[in-house]
Design a protein around this motif. Sequence first.
Motif, PDB file in Angstrom:
ATOM      1  N   VAL A 121       0.860  -1.180   0.000  1.00 23.90           N
ATOM      2  CA  VAL A 121       0.000   0.000   0.000  1.00 23.90           C
ATOM      3  C   VAL A 121       0.898   1.232   0.000  1.00 23.90           C
ATOM      4  N   ARG A 122       0.781   2.051  -1.032  1.00 20.75           N
ATOM      5  CA  ARG A 122       1.663   3.222  -1.081  1.00 20.75           C
ATOM      6  C   ARG A 122       1.091   4.345  -0.199  1.00 20.75           C
ATOM      7  N   PRO A 123       1.946   5.321   0.160  1.00 16.55           N
ATOM      8  CA  PRO A 123       1.423   6.459   0.929  1.00 16.55           C
ATOM      9  C   PRO A 123       0.499   7.302   0.050  1.00 16.55           C
ATOM     10  N   LEU A 124      -0.361   8.110   0.670  1.00 14.31           N
ATOM     11  CA  LEU A 124      -1.168   9.069  -0.082  1.00 14.31           C
ATOM     12  C   LEU A 124      -0.219  10.068  -0.732  1.00 14.31           C
ATOM     13  N   ASN A 125      -0.488  10.450  -1.951  1.00 16.47           N
ATOM     14  CA  ASN A 125       0.350  11.482  -2.572  1.00 16.47           C
ATOM     15  C   ASN A 125      -0.189  12.875  -2.220  1.00 16.47           C
ATOM     16  N   GLN A 126       0.559  13.915  -2.644  1.00 14.13           N
ATOM     17  CA  GLN A 126       0.197  15.280  -2.240  1.00 14.13           C
ATOM     18  C   GLN A 126      -1.222  15.646  -2.677  1.00 14.13           C
ATOM     19  N   ARG A 127      -1.558  15.247  -3.900  1.00 17.57           N
ATOM     20  CA  ARG A 127      -2.884  15.590  -4.418  1.00 17.57           C
ATOM     21  C   ARG A 127      -3.977  14.947  -3.559  1.00 17.57           C
ATOM     22  N   GLU A 128      -3.757  13.698  -3.195  1.00 13.14           N
ATOM     23  CA  GLU A 128      -4.746  12.995  -2.367  1.00 13.14           C
ATOM     24  C   GLU A 128      -4.833  13.623  -0.968  1.00 13.14           C
ATOM     25  N   LEU A 129      -3.672  14.047  -0.454  1.00 15.66           N
ATOM     26  CA  LEU A 129      -3.658  14.697   0.856  1.00 15.66           C
ATOM     27  C   LEU A 129      -4.389  16.036   0.789  1.00 15.66           C
ATOM     28  N   ASP A 130      -4.110  16.796  -0.286  1.00 15.95           N
ATOM     29  CA  ASP A 130      -4.746  18.111  -0.446  1.00 15.95           C
ATOM     30  C   ASP A 130      -6.260  17.996  -0.529  1.00 15.95           C
ATOM     31  N   MET A 131      -6.719  16.909  -1.133  1.00 15.03           N
ATOM     32  CA  MET A 131      -8.169  16.735  -1.268  1.00 15.03           C
ATOM     33  C   MET A 131      -8.786  16.122  -0.013  1.00 15.03           C
ATOM     34  N   ASN A 132      -7.927  15.859   0.977  1.00 16.69           N
ATOM     35  CA  ASN A 132      -8.411  15.262   2.219  1.00 16.69           C
ATOM     36  C   ASN A 132      -9.161  13.944   1.950  1.00 16.69           C
TER      37      ASN A 132
ATOM     38  N   LEU B  68       7.144 -20.260 -14.850  1.00 17.81           N
ATOM     39  CA  LEU B  68       5.930 -20.355 -14.019  1.00 17.81           C
ATOM     40  C   LEU B  68       5.618 -21.830 -13.818  1.00 17.81           C
ATOM     41  N   GLY B  69       5.151 -22.161 -12.631  1.00 22.28           N
ATOM     42  CA  GLY B  69       4.742 -23.541 -12.402  1.00 22.28           C
ATOM     43  C   GLY B  69       5.923 -24.453 -12.093  1.00 22.28           C
ATOM     44  N   GLY B  70       5.639 -25.726 -11.950  1.00 23.01           N
ATOM     45  CA  GLY B  70       6.681 -26.685 -11.584  1.00 23.01           C
ATOM     46  C   GLY B  70       7.347 -26.265 -10.293  1.00 23.01           C
ATOM     47  N   ASN B  71       8.655 -26.287 -10.296  1.00 23.34           N
ATOM     48  CA  ASN B  71       9.364 -25.864  -9.093  1.00 23.34           C
ATOM     49  C   ASN B  71       9.813 -24.405  -9.152  1.00 23.34           C
ATOM     50  N   CYS B  72       9.307 -23.685 -10.149  1.00 21.47           N
ATOM     51  CA  CYS B  72       9.652 -22.271 -10.256  1.00 21.47           C
ATOM     52  C   CYS B  72       9.035 -21.512  -9.092  1.00 21.47           C
ATOM     53  N   LYS B  73       9.799 -20.617  -8.527  1.00 16.02           N
ATOM     54  CA  LYS B  73       9.251 -19.762  -7.474  1.00 16.02           C
ATOM     55  C   LYS B  73       8.687 -18.491  -8.103  1.00 16.02           C
ATOM     56  N   THR B  74       7.489 -18.132  -7.679  1.00 17.02           N
ATOM     57  CA  THR B  74       6.832 -16.936  -8.212  1.00 17.02           C
ATOM     58  C   THR B  74       6.449 -15.998  -7.067  1.00 17.02           C
ATOM     59  N   VAL B  75       6.724 -14.727  -7.241  1.00 19.83           N
ATOM     60  CA  VAL B  75       6.294 -13.720  -6.270  1.00 19.83           C
ATOM     61  C   VAL B  75       5.426 -12.706  -6.987  1.00 19.83           C
ATOM     62  N   MET B  76       4.246 -12.470  -6.432  1.00 23.10           N
ATOM     63  CA  MET B  76       3.342 -11.477  -7.002  1.00 23.10           C
ATOM     64  C   MET B  76       3.219 -10.338  -6.005  1.00 23.10           C
ATOM     65  N   ILE B  77       3.614  -9.149  -6.415  1.00 18.58           N
ATOM     66  CA  ILE B  77       3.468  -7.979  -5.549  1.00 18.58           C
ATOM     67  C   ILE B  77       2.337  -7.132  -6.113  1.00 18.58           C
ATOM     68  N   ALA B  78       1.258  -7.004  -5.348  1.00 19.75           N
ATOM     69  CA  ALA B  78       0.113  -6.220  -5.802  1.00 19.75           C
ATOM     70  C   ALA B  78       0.218  -4.840  -5.179  1.00 19.75           C
ATOM     71  N   ASN B  79       0.300  -3.817  -6.016  1.00 18.64           N
ATOM     72  CA  ASN B  79       0.415  -2.440  -5.532  1.00 18.64           C
ATOM     73  C   ASN B  79      -0.945  -1.762  -5.529  1.00 18.64           C
ATOM     74  N   VAL B  80      -1.259  -1.097  -4.424  1.00 19.76           N
ATOM     75  CA  VAL B  80      -2.519  -0.354  -4.355  1.00 19.76           C
ATOM     76  C   VAL B  80      -2.325   1.024  -3.740  1.00 19.76           C
ATOM     77  N   SER B  81      -3.207   1.934  -4.131  1.00 16.45           N
ATOM     78  CA  SER B  81      -3.301   3.237  -3.487  1.00 16.45           C
ATOM     79  C   SER B  81      -4.347   3.112  -2.386  1.00 16.45           C
ATOM     80  N   PRO B  82      -4.137   3.776  -1.243  1.00 15.77           N
ATOM     81  CA  PRO B  82      -5.136   3.691  -0.170  1.00 15.77           C
ATOM     82  C   PRO B  82      -6.262   4.704  -0.326  1.00 15.77           C
ATOM     83  N   ALA B  83      -6.214   5.549  -1.367  1.00 15.35           N
ATOM     84  CA  ALA B  83      -7.170   6.655  -1.488  1.00 15.35           C
ATOM     85  C   ALA B  83      -8.515   6.208  -2.036  1.00 15.35           C
ATOM     86  N   SER B  84      -9.586   6.796  -1.501  1.00 19.89           N
ATOM     87  CA  SER B  84     -10.933   6.430  -1.947  1.00 19.89           C
ATOM     88  C   SER B  84     -11.137   6.736  -3.424  1.00 19.89           C
ATOM     89  N   THR B  85     -10.350   7.692  -3.955  1.00 17.80           N
ATOM     90  CA  THR B  85     -10.462   8.016  -5.381  1.00 17.80           C
ATOM     91  C   THR B  85      -9.996   6.855  -6.267  1.00 17.80           C
TER      92      THR B  85
END
Length: 351
Positions: A18-29, A316-333
């Motif tokens: 979860v990334r931090p709120l950016n300036q625009r999101e902070l400004d809009m409260n 992918l698959g078999g003995n391959c190691k896979t890492v999935m990083i899901a990025n999200v914004s915490p803002a309601s927008t």
Amino acid sequence: KSGSTQNMAANIKVVVRVRPLNQRELDMNTRVVVDVVDEKMLVFDPKEEMRPFFYQGVQQPNKNFLKRANKELKFVFDNVCGQNATNNDVFETTTKDILSSLMEGYNCSVFVYGATGAGKTFTMIGNAENPGITYLTMEHLFYTINSFEKEREFDIGVSYIEVYNENVYDLLKPSSTPLQLREDSKYGVMVAGLTLNSIKTAQELLNMLENGNKNRTQHPTDANAESSRSHAVFQVYVKMRYKTSSQLRIVKLSMIDLAGSERASATGCVGDRFKEGANINRSLLSLGNCINKLADGSAYIPYRDSKLTRLLKDSLGGNCKTVMIANVSPASTSYEDTYNTLKYAARANKI
Ligand code: ADP
Ligand code: MG
């Protein structure tokens, strides 16, 4: 659970950042719709505190008419990185561990998934002050191979390509001619005509990645001027020769900065832009499909459905190691994007 399902479970790790709120999101409260509970759990669209409601200075009995129902969905992942997590924290919980598999001879892959602006490229590449996990992983790879140098000789080659509109391009040697995929008995799936850049230190990598990133196909859309509609694929080929047997082994680490997962329709795309969107969704959908089928233990995995999955067929698959990083914004927008990303990640996490 079938054997293959269990196998896959051990081999895929899903982490949400979860990334931090950016300036625009902070400004809009802007309201925050992701509540990180601990290092494994988050709540999406948490219940809001009932605020006392005053009318002409008199507190009124609480009425619900101002409040819409909150979803209050609990999600559990292998790891949740909150707003204060650094790229180094993300590295520690994601790719640090997979290098031992790589040394044992298994291909590994790392994806960053999420809507445009959610923090994928920051996580992968970062900047000079906050190098991303690609740099940190490579630094750790050089450290790791040092500890094997008595028994093995190493040769490290890297490539950086993009999959754009179902075509493959070299980001390190830009050309408008797409490259073809080939299957090679020694290297596995290969991009024909792609030169591998030999590197000896992680430092050499930084400029290479920055320059490569500048060559990424970018098309401004209404929703986000810096929208990136291509998948950037960084691959490391580790050639190791065992000193006693002189046996040669080649393993591959793939790190993929996926195109924005937002829907083409949401960004007001028409014509060519829309076609791009459709293709991007095809690669993303296809990736999701392949991961789900692997999880089900299906005999047939539809790798050939898209360029991206063809490229990653042996990672992918078999003995391959896979890492999935899901990025999200915490803002309601970004409510819908975040919700969709969490659902995608949760599906991968069920594996
Ligand atoms: P994406 O690649 O998913 O479109 P970016 O990585 O470009 O998104 O992030 C969008 C903006 O937010 C960039 O300016 C980036 O520097 C900033 N950003 C993203 N994640 C973080 C973070 N964890 N900490 C600080 N800034 C961030
Ligand atoms: Mg990006």
